[in-house]
Design an enzyme around this catalytic site. Structure first.
Site, PDB file in Angstrom:
ATOM      1  N   SER A  21       0.849  -1.188   0.000  1.00 12.07           N
ATOM      2  CA  SER A  21       0.000   0.000   0.000  1.00 12.07           C
ATOM      3  C   SER A  21       0.887   1.242   0.000  1.00 12.07           C
ATOM      4  O   SER A  21       2.062   1.158  -0.380  1.00 12.07           O
ATOM      5  CB  SER A  21      -0.934  -0.019   1.220  1.00 12.07           C
ATOM      6  OG  SER A  21      -1.933   0.957   1.106  1.00 12.07           O
ATOM      7  N   ASN A  22       0.362   2.386   0.380  1.00  5.74           N
ATOM      8  CA  ASN A  22       1.149   3.615   0.433  1.00  5.74           C
ATOM      9  C   ASN A  22       0.641   4.488   1.577  1.00  5.74           C
ATOM     10  O   ASN A  22      -0.290   4.115   2.273  1.00  5.74           O
ATOM     11  CB  ASN A  22       1.092   4.341  -0.921  1.00  5.74           C
ATOM     12  CG  ASN A  22      -0.332   4.709  -1.290  1.00  5.74           C
ATOM     13  OD1 ASN A  22      -0.976   5.507  -0.631  1.00  5.74           O
ATOM     14  ND2 ASN A  22      -0.848   4.077  -2.341  1.00  5.74           N
ATOM     15  N   ARG A  23       1.264   5.649   1.766  1.00  2.00           N
ATOM     16  CA  ARG A  23       1.024   6.454   2.970  1.00  2.00           C
ATOM     17  C   ARG A  23      -0.170   7.396   2.858  1.00  2.00           C
ATOM     18  O   ARG A  23      -0.393   8.216   3.747  1.00  2.00           O
ATOM     19  CB  ARG A  23       2.274   7.276   3.294  1.00  2.00           C
ATOM     20  CG  ARG A  23       3.461   6.424   3.735  1.00  2.00           C
ATOM     21  CD  ARG A  23       4.694   7.295   3.937  1.00  2.00           C
ATOM     22  NE  ARG A  23       4.386   8.487   4.699  1.00  2.00           N
ATOM     23  CZ  ARG A  23       4.804   9.725   4.387  1.00  2.00           C
ATOM     24  NH1 ARG A  23       5.556   9.920   3.321  1.00  2.00           N
ATOM     25  NH2 ARG A  23       4.473  10.757   5.134  1.00  2.00           N
ATOM     26  N   ALA A  88      -4.600   7.537  -4.108  1.00  2.00           N
ATOM     27  CA  ALA A  88      -3.246   7.061  -4.417  1.00  2.00           C
ATOM     28  C   ALA A  88      -3.358   5.572  -4.732  1.00  2.00           C
ATOM     29  O   ALA A  88      -3.272   4.717  -3.848  1.00  2.00           O
ATOM     30  CB  ALA A  88      -2.323   7.309  -3.228  1.00  2.00           C
TER      31      ALA A  88
END
Ligand code: CTP
Length: 217
Positions: A21-23, A88
């Site tokens: 995943s991402n932030r 995102a």
């Protein structure tokens, strides 16, 4: 207007407990959805996994993966006058997803990945010309150069370029410093401000756009 907003990250699972995943916190997309609703628009939010509560009176579809987000965007695209693609979205997912938790002894040091679909590229083929399509560009360097490329490649009307290398802007924090770039070459650098105020500026641009196009008709 009917405004479709995506927000947050996606998760690409490799087994029932692990994911890529991402932030992204979802704060920017949720701010846009909330502000659009306050201005009297009908809003549908498509959200990846975040720890935020959807703004009052905003319909929300909760999704997990990039594939889910593609399906949800495509299902609502014809309904929307405006799409704000703030999420995102993961660009890669594990090639194989295990149905049971992988034991560390069974895992390899390398993970085989495959590309996810680019949702805005898919939107480009299905959109109506009177729909407004807005993307975001999350960049750590050469921000305007990459944002302009994405504006053209993804067939966008507007891109919101986001400097995610700054500690006080981009992922996770409550403030943002963005530059708006439109397909006609217009460029507006906004000061560091709350994500709520950045949302207001983006929606002001949308209002101006529709005012100008209705005057041309
Ligand atoms: N986006 C999308 N589908 C993807 C990835 C991104 O629709 N699979 C959208 C994002 O929601 C955003 C825009 O494309 O509006 C740009 O996303 P960004 O992550 O900045 O760029 P990428 O296209 O993923 O390219 P790169 O990671 O190489 O910067």
């Amino acid at each position: 207007m009917k405004i479709l907003v995506t927000a947050g990250p996606t998760r690409e699972y490799l087994d029932p407990v692990r994911f890529l995943s991402n932030r992204s916190s979802g704060k920017m997309g949720y701010a846009i959805a909330g502000e659009a609703q306050r201005r009297g628009h009908t809003v549908h939010l498509i959200s990846g996994p975040v720890s935020l509560v959807a703004p009052a009176h905003v319909a929300c579809s909760h999704i997990c993966s990039a594939r889910d987000m593609l399906d949800a965007v495509m299902a609502h695209l014809a309904w929307a006058d405006v799409l704000v693609m703030c999420a995102a979205v993961a660009d890669w997912r594990p090639r194989r997803v295990a149905s049971q938790k992988l034991k560390k002894t069974d895992m390899q040091a390398e993970l085989a990945l495959e590309r996810t679909a680019d949702i805005l590229e898919a939107v480009k083929c299905k959109r109506r010309s009177n729909q407004l399509i807005i993307g975001f560009a999350a960049e750590t360097h050469d921000i305007l150069k990459y944002a302009k490329k994405k504006l053209v490649h993804k067939g966008l009307d507007l891109i919101v370029a986001n400097d995610i290398s700054r500690k006080d802007a981009g992922f996770g924090v409550d403030t943002n410093a963005v530059t708006l770039l439109d397909k006609k070459g217009g460029q507006w650098e906004l000061p560091l401000q709350s994500k709520n105020n950045a949302a207001r500026s983006i929606l002001d641009w949308v209002t101006r756009y529709f005012d100008q196009t209705s005057q041309l008709r």
